[in-house]
Design a protein around this motif. Structure first.
Motif, PDB file in Angstrom:
ATOM      1  N   ASN A  78       0.845  -1.191   0.000  1.00  0.00           N
ATOM      2  CA  ASN A  78       0.000   0.000   0.000  1.00  0.00           C
ATOM      3  C   ASN A  78       0.878   1.238   0.000  1.00  0.00           C
ATOM      4  O   ASN A  78       1.796   1.368   0.819  1.00  0.00           O
ATOM      5  CB  ASN A  78      -0.926  -0.005   1.221  1.00  0.00           C
ATOM      6  N   VAL A  79       0.601   2.135  -0.959  1.00  0.00           N
ATOM      7  CA  VAL A  79       1.459   3.293  -1.217  1.00  0.00           C
ATOM      8  C   VAL A  79       0.616   4.567  -1.159  1.00  0.00           C
ATOM      9  O   VAL A  79      -0.490   4.624  -1.708  1.00  0.00           O
ATOM     10  CB  VAL A  79       2.114   3.178  -2.613  1.00  0.00           C
ATOM     11  N   VAL A  80       1.155   5.603  -0.503  1.00  0.00           N
ATOM     12  CA  VAL A  80       0.490   6.897  -0.471  1.00  0.00           C
ATOM     13  C   VAL A  80       1.530   7.989  -0.670  1.00  0.00           C
ATOM     14  O   VAL A  80       2.682   7.856  -0.248  1.00  0.00           O
ATOM     15  CB  VAL A  80      -0.278   7.111   0.857  1.00  0.00           C
ATOM     16  N   ILE A  81       1.141   9.059  -1.351  1.00  0.00           N
ATOM     17  CA  ILE A  81       1.993  10.235  -1.511  1.00  0.00           C
ATOM     18  C   ILE A  81       1.379  11.377  -0.706  1.00  0.00           C
ATOM     19  O   ILE A  81       0.194  11.693  -0.880  1.00  0.00           O
ATOM     20  CB  ILE A  81       2.138  10.620  -2.991  1.00  0.00           C
ATOM     21  N   VAL A  82       2.170  11.965   0.177  1.00  0.00           N
ATOM     22  CA  VAL A  82       1.689  13.053   1.022  1.00  0.00           C
ATOM     23  C   VAL A  82       2.412  14.340   0.633  1.00  0.00           C
ATOM     24  O   VAL A  82       3.388  14.335  -0.111  1.00  0.00           O
ATOM     25  CB  VAL A  82       1.884  12.736   2.522  1.00  0.00           C
ATOM     26  N   ARG A  83       1.918  15.452   1.184  1.00  0.00           N
ATOM     27  CA  ARG A  83       2.443  16.768   0.798  1.00  0.00           C
ATOM     28  C   ARG A  83       2.417  17.689   2.002  1.00  0.00           C
ATOM     29  O   ARG A  83       1.558  17.548   2.882  1.00  0.00           O
ATOM     30  CB  ARG A  83       1.577  17.344  -0.327  1.00  0.00           C
ATOM     31  N   HIS A  84       3.351  18.642   2.045  1.00  0.00           N
ATOM     32  CA  HIS A  84       3.348  19.604   3.144  1.00  0.00           C
ATOM     33  C   HIS A  84       1.985  20.296   3.188  1.00  0.00           C
ATOM     34  O   HIS A  84       1.488  20.777   2.166  1.00  0.00           O
ATOM     35  CB  HIS A  84       4.458  20.640   2.957  1.00  0.00           C
ATOM     36  N   PRO A  85       1.333  20.346   4.356  1.00  0.00           N
ATOM     37  CA  PRO A  85      -0.014  20.926   4.447  1.00  0.00           C
ATOM     38  C   PRO A  85      -0.115  22.357   3.932  1.00  0.00           C
ATOM     39  O   PRO A  85      -1.141  22.735   3.355  1.00  0.00           O
ATOM     40  CB  PRO A  85      -0.323  20.847   5.944  1.00  0.00           C
ATOM     41  N   PHE A  86       0.913  23.176   4.118  1.00  0.00           N
ATOM     42  CA  PHE A  86       0.865  24.541   3.595  1.00  0.00           C
ATOM     43  C   PHE A  86       0.782  24.530   2.069  1.00  0.00           C
ATOM     44  O   PHE A  86      -0.042  25.222   1.465  1.00  0.00           O
ATOM     45  CB  PHE A  86       2.105  25.331   4.020  1.00  0.00           C
TER      46      PHE A  86
END
Length: 218
Positions: A78-86
């Motif tokens: 299972n793979v997810v790409i996250v990002r800085h909330p700002f």
């Protein structure tokens, strides 16, 4: 083969058994570009249009969207790409404020976005919704942790900012094609309250080890 059910599609999980993983898509984290890339890797040729939606549409009709239970139990990573909330918030604001195609305009209307808002107005509208009931509003500005409620079952958490340096998958690193609004300039400096955004998205900062010190993004 029938398209995936809407209740399943809303969970934003797309399976790619040929590549050995399920992709947990989070809105505003280069999802459209990633879907085009993954689809291309398995021979699904989707034209890159202005809205970047063709691969998503094709994958829906190929029944590639699955639910969380299946993703946890189908034997794939299972793979997810996250990002800085700002940066994710800013990207969402730009898309709603400066839509370049009908899909983005519909998204802004669906989110009840007022085109006269500045970024602080938008942030306050999110706060108002979440004060009334958490996990409310449009998925483009949901907390990222709401998309992946059980992080212990996610094998690869990739930060979009470090994607090239930390790419963990066996396929080659993708070249991303961002929506034009993601580079659209707005007034500088940004006028939203960073302390408030940090408070609203503190779960994302904590879960994905993003840092914020007052003044860093002024």
């Amino acid at each position: 083969m029938q398209p995936s059910d809407k209740s399943v599609i809303r969970q934003n999980i797309i399976t790619f058994p040929e590549l050995g993983f399920n992709y947990w898509a989070i809105n505003k984290n280069a999802t459209s570009s990633m879907l085009h890339y993954f689809a291309d890797q398995i021979g699904i040729r989707a034209e890159i249009t202005e809205s970047h939606q063709q691969a998503k549409i094709m994958l829906k009709h190929l029944n590639r969207y699955i639910g969380q239970d299946e993703a946890y139990n189908n034997g794939l990573k299972n793979v997810v790409i996250v990002r800085h909330p700002f940066k994710r918030f800013e990207s969402c604001f730009r898309m709603f404020k400066f839509p370049t195609n009908d899909i983005q305009r519909r998204a802004a209307r669906k989110a009840n976005f007022d085109r006269t808002w500045n970024s602080q107005d938008f942030l306050l509208s999110i706060k108002k919704q979440w004060d009334f009931r958490e996990k409310r509003g449009n998925k483009h500005y949901w907390k990222q942790t709401w998309f992946v409620p059980d992080l212990d079952k996610i094998d690869h958490i990739i930060k979009l900012e470090n994607l090239v340096d930390t790419w963990p998958l066996e396929i080659k690193i993708p070249t991303l094609h961002f929506n034009r609004t993601d580079k659209k300039r707005t007034s500088r400096p940004w006028d939203y309250n960073r302390d408030l955004l940090f408070h609203l998205y503190k779960d994302d900062f904590s879960a994905f080890d993003y840092k914020y010190r007052r003044g860093d993004y002024d």
